[in-house]
Motif scaffolding. Structure first.
Motif, PDB file in Angstrom:
ATOM      1  N   ARG A 180     -56.652  49.181  40.962  1.00 11.48           N
ATOM      2  CA  ARG A 180     -56.852  50.233  39.996  1.00 11.48           C
ATOM      3  C   ARG A 180     -55.682  51.379  40.432  1.00 11.48           C
ATOM      4  O   ARG A 180     -55.570  52.187  39.658  1.00 11.48           O
ATOM      5  CB  ARG A 180     -58.249  50.916  40.301  1.00 11.48           C
ATOM      6  N   ASN A 181     -54.946  51.127  41.369  1.00 10.56           N
ATOM      7  CA  ASN A 181     -54.043  52.132  41.752  1.00 10.56           C
ATOM      8  C   ASN A 181     -52.634  51.608  41.818  1.00 10.56           C
ATOM      9  O   ASN A 181     -52.380  50.341  41.881  1.00 10.56           O
ATOM     10  CB  ASN A 181     -54.248  52.816  43.202  1.00 10.56           C
ATOM     11  N   TYR A 182     -51.530  52.416  41.509  1.00  5.83           N
ATOM     12  CA  TYR A 182     -50.181  52.108  41.467  1.00  5.83           C
ATOM     13  C   TYR A 182     -49.352  53.250  41.925  1.00  5.83           C
ATOM     14  O   TYR A 182     -49.693  54.362  41.843  1.00  5.83           O
ATOM     15  CB  TYR A 182     -49.667  51.573  40.189  1.00  5.83           C
ATOM     16  N   TYR A 183     -48.284  52.914  42.410  1.00  3.90           N
ATOM     17  CA  TYR A 183     -47.245  54.025  42.745  1.00  3.90           C
ATOM     18  C   TYR A 183     -45.945  54.003  41.850  1.00  3.90           C
ATOM     19  O   TYR A 183     -45.404  52.904  41.416  1.00  3.90           O
ATOM     20  CB  TYR A 183     -46.754  53.843  44.220  1.00  3.90           C
ATOM     21  N   VAL A 184     -45.427  55.216  41.748  1.00  3.55           N
ATOM     22  CA  VAL A 184     -44.330  55.497  40.553  1.00  3.55           C
ATOM     23  C   VAL A 184     -43.190  56.057  41.519  1.00  3.55           C
ATOM     24  O   VAL A 184     -43.345  56.849  42.501  1.00  3.55           O
ATOM     25  CB  VAL A 184     -44.538  56.332  39.688  1.00  3.55           C
ATOM     26  N   GLN A 210     -50.727  57.059  41.602  1.00  2.00           N
ATOM     27  CA  GLN A 210     -51.309  56.795  40.067  1.00  2.00           C
ATOM     28  C   GLN A 210     -52.564  55.935  39.887  1.00  2.00           C
ATOM     29  O   GLN A 210     -52.751  55.053  40.752  1.00  2.00           O
ATOM     30  CB  GLN A 210     -50.447  56.622  39.046  1.00  2.00           C
ATOM     31  N   THR A 211     -53.554  56.502  39.056  1.00  3.60           N
ATOM     32  CA  THR A 211     -54.615  55.540  38.893  1.00  3.60           C
ATOM     33  C   THR A 211     -54.961  55.363  37.463  1.00  3.60           C
ATOM     34  O   THR A 211     -54.672  56.376  36.516  1.00  3.60           O
ATOM     35  CB  THR A 211     -56.006  56.418  39.553  1.00  3.60           C
ATOM     36  N   ILE A 212     -55.359  54.228  37.074  1.00  6.56           N
ATOM     37  CA  ILE A 212     -55.471  53.657  35.648  1.00  6.56           C
ATOM     38  C   ILE A 212     -56.805  54.663  35.151  1.00  6.56           C
ATOM     39  O   ILE A 212     -57.482  55.096  35.924  1.00  6.56           O
ATOM     40  CB  ILE A 212     -55.836  52.406  35.360  1.00  6.56           C
ATOM     41  N   TYR A 258     -42.257  51.099  39.269  1.00  4.37           N
ATOM     42  CA  TYR A 258     -43.694  51.296  39.895  1.00  4.37           C
ATOM     43  C   TYR A 258     -43.695  50.057  40.855  1.00  4.37           C
ATOM     44  O   TYR A 258     -43.208  49.088  40.626  1.00  4.37           O
ATOM     45  CB  TYR A 258     -44.404  51.293  38.510  1.00  4.37           C
ATOM     46  N   MET A 259     -44.735  50.387  41.565  1.00  2.00           N
ATOM     47  CA  MET A 259     -45.201  49.370  42.604  1.00  2.00           C
ATOM     48  C   MET A 259     -46.547  48.924  42.444  1.00  2.00           C
ATOM     49  O   MET A 259     -47.515  50.072  42.320  1.00  2.00           O
ATOM     50  CB  MET A 259     -44.967  50.025  44.077  1.00  2.00           C
ATOM     51  N   TYR A 260     -46.956  47.906  42.781  1.00  2.00           N
ATOM     52  CA  TYR A 260     -48.530  47.415  42.600  1.00  2.00           C
ATOM     53  C   TYR A 260     -48.890  46.551  43.435  1.00  2.00           C
ATOM     54  O   TYR A 260     -48.355  45.574  44.094  1.00  2.00           O
ATOM     55  CB  TYR A 260     -48.443  46.813  41.354  1.00  2.00           C
ATOM     56  N   ASP A 261     -50.118  46.736  44.118  1.00  6.19           N
ATOM     57  CA  ASP A 261     -50.579  45.865  45.163  1.00  6.19           C
ATOM     58  C   ASP A 261     -51.878  45.407  44.479  1.00  6.19           C
ATOM     59  O   ASP A 261     -52.888  46.019  44.097  1.00  6.19           O
ATOM     60  CB  ASP A 261     -50.872  46.567  46.101  1.00  6.19           C
ATOM     61  N   GLU A 262     -51.942  43.963  44.576  1.00  8.16           N
ATOM     62  CA  GLU A 262     -53.304  43.180  44.067  1.00  8.16           C
ATOM     63  C   GLU A 262     -54.527  43.494  44.864  1.00  8.16           C
ATOM     64  O   GLU A 262     -55.622  43.544  44.234  1.00  8.16           O
ATOM     65  CB  GLU A 262     -52.909  41.650  44.082  1.00  8.16           C
ATOM     66  N   ASN A 290     -60.187  48.250  34.938  1.00  7.82           N
ATOM     67  CA  ASN A 290     -60.721  47.557  36.310  1.00  7.82           C
ATOM     68  C   ASN A 290     -59.406  47.217  37.021  1.00  7.82           C
ATOM     69  O   ASN A 290     -59.646  47.016  38.292  1.00  7.82           O
ATOM     70  CB  ASN A 290     -61.637  46.461  36.085  1.00  7.82           C
ATOM     71  N   ARG A 291     -58.186  47.156  36.342  1.00  6.69           N
ATOM     72  CA  ARG A 291     -57.017  46.530  37.090  1.00  6.69           C
ATOM     73  C   ARG A 291     -55.929  47.062  35.995  1.00  6.69           C
ATOM     74  O   ARG A 291     -55.976  46.936  34.940  1.00  6.69           O
ATOM     75  CB  ARG A 291     -56.916  45.240  37.589  1.00  6.69           C
ATOM     76  N   LEU A 292     -54.796  47.324  36.770  1.00  6.13           N
ATOM     77  CA  LEU A 292     -53.392  47.622  36.055  1.00  6.13           C
ATOM     78  C   LEU A 292     -52.914  46.190  35.901  1.00  6.13           C
ATOM     79  O   LEU A 292     -52.780  45.203  36.400  1.00  6.13           O
ATOM     80  CB  LEU A 292     -52.539  48.385  37.008  1.00  6.13           C
TER      81      LEU A 292
END
Length: 229
Positions: free
Chosen positions: A132-136, A63-65, A124-128, A70-72
């Motif tokens: 702008r992207n994350y996974y669900v 997924q993308t914000i 959800y998962m997030y990588d610094e 600029n960041r989740l």
């Protein structure tokens, strides 16, 4: 936001002892630096431009914000609709390596079991490194809506607008503009030092708010209550 760009420029010109606009006869450059300062604030303290919204998820896991972000910052919960919906199941942050170890094919739309793709998100998962992207998890199939908080890129403002960052950052904006003004004339005696002083005030004002937020957040009370319990 109720602080006007004009009021910030007025304070800048007063500090520069140029209220008549003789040296800075055009405010275009000063306004440009106001916009630069807002972007710097969002970079140093992303939650200064925090935006809470409901988004429609894309099919799959990635997924993308929104484009304006600029960041989740955080994912909150599932929602019943894209607009005007009600809150549903909460969504928890987990480490991607945990899911990778348990269900290696969880990205595959054909996966079955608990990882089967559908309209409800559990984690959800997030990588610094990829802000702008994350996974669900599970991946999305069908219509799915969630509530997120993300850091937005500040809107570009003009002299007749209000600041696009919260009013609390007005002093920081002023100091950044003064920093740029003095830097432009750094060859004048003492201006380089004045520029450095105003930049330090800017950074201290923005970065220092993190310490205040950490002390004043309601989560401090939550932590104390957990310790007592």
């Amino acid at each position: 936001m109720a602080v006007t760009v004009q009021s910030v420029i007025d304070r800048v010109q007063a500090t520069l002892q140029d209220t008549s606009g003789i040296r800075w006869s055009s405010t275009n450059e000063l306004v440009l630096w106001v916009n630069d300062s807002q972007r710097e604030i969002a970079l140093i303290k992303p939650d200064a431009t925090a935006t809470n919204t409901t988004v429609t998820l894309a099919t799959g896991t990635k997924q993308t914000i929104p484009a304006a972000g600029n960041r989740l910052l955080r994912v909150i919960r599932n929602m019943s609709a894209a607009s005007g919906g009600t809150g549903k199941r909460t969504i928890r942050l987990v480490g991607r390596e945990i899911l990778d170890a348990q269900t290696q094919d969880w990205h595959d739309p054909a996966v079955t079991g608990d990882a089967a793709h559908g309209p409800v998100v559990k984690h959800y998962m997030y990588d610094e490194a990829d802000p702008r992207n994350y996974y669900v998890y599970p991946g999305v199939s069908g219509n799915a809506y969630i509530e997120i908080v993300y850091s937005a890129n500040p809107a570009t403002v003009t002299l007749s607008d209000n600041l696009a960052v919260p009013d609390i950052y007005a002093n920081a904006v002023m100091n950044y503009v003064l920093f740029m003004a003095y830097m432009k004339e750094a060859e004048v005696a003492d201006n380089a030092q004045r520029a450095a002083n105003h930049y330090q005030l800017f950074v201290t004002s923005v970065a220092g708010k993190d310490q205040i937020d950490a002390l004043r957040t309601p989560n401090v009370t939550l932590s104390v209550n957990r310790a007592v319990a």
